[in-house]
Enzyme design. Structure first.
Site, mmCIF file in Angstrom:
data_model
loop_
_atom_site.group_PDB
_atom_site.id
_atom_site.type_symbol
_atom_site.label_atom_id
_atom_site.label_comp_id
_atom_site.label_asym_id
_atom_site.label_seq_id
_atom_site.Cartn_x
_atom_site.Cartn_y
_atom_site.Cartn_z
ATOM 1 C CE LYS A 1 14.633 37.653 27.611
ATOM 2 N NZ LYS A 1 14.547 39.138 27.717
ATOM 3 C CD GLU B 1 -0.607 46.546 23.347
ATOM 4 O OE1 GLU B 1 0.320 45.966 22.772
ATOM 5 O OE2 GLU B 1 -1.083 46.174 24.429
ATOM 6 C CB CYS C 1 -1.823 43.686 28.577
ATOM 7 S SG CYS C 1 -2.102 42.918 30.169
#
Ligand code: NAP
Length: 499
Positions: free
Chosen positions: A174, A384, A283
């Site tokens: 997915k 973040e 990231c």
């Protein structure tokens, strides 16, 4: 060319059973990239069924043969690198050279994992008893569920799909809702490379219901997830309740430490590349610079000056340094952090606002932003942001800098700029992240080493490369073969001699 795309289940291209679709857009221009199936639990169940049926045959296919398909896929990706890279820029937004790098990483991973087809090392060790062999082999898990983010829409899936396949698993994937067309193109290549029906299945759709249904399906033995901490934790709880293995690769709050003796030009280059490459949506992106007092003012000035001159635009244009953010929500989030930073008393050096001049108004652009005088406890320094927002913090010494680096709830990547070898080694000993660079920025991992982080960045697994990725996609089976022809009792018959 039709912009309508389909799911890939059991070797067939099929619409969602509901007939529903959703659209994918270019974040720089608003151009429609594709119309894809909006899959639900029924589509996921169909895909898992196909993967379950394909498993027995695939796991018994010798690994070198499985690997040949990977090798062919890697060759096809390499041959279509330019075409895939351009599509990647159009659907995800990153500038073309970086998009080509994203595609290249899939080539690298495909080749690396194809090599594993003739390794997949087990263990062969001496037995404590005579005429007995002791060994351990790697078994595939069965059907694995792969859920991926949009920021590395080709590279991150390749980190999971290639090792899962070479190890003998079958897959339901997915992908992120923002980059479904790239996922479809990737699967088409694996189909062309000769992957048998059912071995890799693709369902495009939203996290809920499609991703959730994949997590919940009892036939899925592992969820390999890369994405945000928020969703990762949710999935971890669900997998724990289901007794399911889960590998999490989550967010980062990565820092570059610049010590007084560093080469300032080199450090500035590394900071600009790591903070504003991919518009800060990696990231491993640098979102903190931790600098010692002797170099602070000079470095802050240089960073602000370089950031102010970065050219925003469509990533396909050679004049563009920084592309758009992925969608409207992302821009809104970055701007909210600019407001938070100002409210917390940080000093805005540059940026801090939406970029809407001329053509930029058609896309999701945000000005490269730099804050100075950020302190470690501020939200700017802890959370973040996942955009072009950089915070500069001051540290009194290397020890102080390392302590600040380690004080966040993420442990993905870090970097230290110094010309002192002793300080470099001290940092290598004490920095608590999964990846560390010396005299280079925080981005740019290579597939032959493990990728992943400590603390909140994950749950201890390593994907992205290196031998540890095999631990995620296999389980160990220890096998003892006794050819003595008599009962031999381990730990008891310790005085037996070879007869
Ligand atoms: P995200 O919102 O967590 O989504 C990741 C994937 O999970 C998407 O496919 C998403 O589908 C799906 N999802 C959402 N809700 C779900 C649910 N309840 N159950 C199952 N699946 C669900 O993350 P993102 O915004 O795509 O990616 C950015 C994040 O990924 C950042 O935090 C970044 O640091 C992290 N990341 C980490 C690494 C690493 O290796 N450590 C690498 C790249 C990115 P939808 O797209 O439909 O929401």
């Amino acid at each position: 060319m039709s912009l309508h795309y389909l799911n890939y289940i059991d070797g067939e291209w099929v619409p969602a059973t509901s007939g529903k679709t959703f659209e994918s857009f270019n974040p720089a221009t608003g151009e429609l990239i594709g119309v894809v199936p909006e899959s639900d639990a029924q589509d996921v169940a169909n895909a898992v069924g196909a993967a379950a049926r394909a498993f027995e045959k695939w796991r018994k296919t010798p690994a070198p043969h499985r690997a040949e398909i990977l090798h062919t896929a890697a060759d096809l990706i390499r041959a279509r690198k330019q075409q895939l890279g351009e599509l990647l820029t159009r659907e995800m937004g990153k500038v073309l050279p970086e998009a080509l790098g994203d595609v290249q990483e899939a080539v690298d991973m495909g080749m690396y994992m194809a090599g594993e087809g003739r390794r997949l090392n087990g263990l062969l060790v001496p037995s404590e008893l005579p005429n007995k062999w002791a060994m351990a082999v790697r078994d595939p898990l069965g059907v694995v569920g792969i859920i991926t983010p949009w920021n590395f829409p080709i590279a991150v899936p390749s980190w999971k799909i290639f090792p899962a396949l070479v190890c003998g698993n079958t897959i339901v994937w997915k992908p992120a809702e923002d980059t479904p067309v790239l996922a479809i193109e990737f699967v088409k290549i694996l189909e062309e490379a000769g992957l048998p029906p059912g071995v890799l299945n693709l369902v495009t759709g939203y996290g809920v219901p499609a991703g959730e249904a994949l997590v919940q399906d009892p036939r899925v033995k592992l969820i390999s997830f890369t994405g945000s901490n928020e969703i990762g934790k949710l999935i971890a709880v669900q997998c724990a309740q289901l007794g399911k293995r889960v590998s999490l690769e989550l967010g980062g709050k990565n820092a570059i430490i610049v010590l007084d003796d560093a080469d300032v030009d080199l450090a500035t280059d590394g900071i600009i590349w790591s903070a504003f490459g991919t518009s800060g949506q990696r990231c491993t992106a640098t979102s903190r610079v931790i600098v010692t007092p002797g170099i602070h003012t000079t470095l802050a000035e240089r960073i602000a000056n370089r950031a102010a001159h970065l050219r925003l635009g469509n990533g396909l244009l050679p004049t563009t340094d920084v592309g758009p953010l992925i969608n409207k929500n992302a821009v809104t989030k970055v701007h909210a952090y600019s407001e938070i930073g100002k409210g917390e008393g940080a000093q805005l050096l540059v940026g801090g606002d939406y970029a809407t001049e001329g053509e930029l108004a058609r896309g999701h652009f945000y000005k490269p932003t730099v804050f100075d005088n950020v302190t470690p406890k501020m939200r700017l320094a802890q959370e973040e942001i996942f955009g072009p927002s950089l915070s500069i913090l001051r540290a009194n010494s290397i020890d102080d800098a390392i302590q600040i680096n380690n004080s966040v709830n993420f442990g993905l990547s870090a970097s230290v700029y110094t010309s002192n070898v002793n300080q470099a080694f001290e940092a290598m000993r004490d920095i608590a992240t999964g990846i560390l660079y010396i005299n280079a920025g925080t981005i740019g991992s290579e597939v032959q080493l493990p990728f992943g982080g400590t603390r909140g960045t994950g749950n201890g697994h390593r994907e992205g490369g290196g031998p540890p990725v095999l631990e995620v996609f296999t389980e160990w089976k220890s096998i003892y073969v006794d050819y003595s022809g008599r009962l031999q009792r381990a730990q008891i018959d310790t005085d037996i001699l070879v007869s």
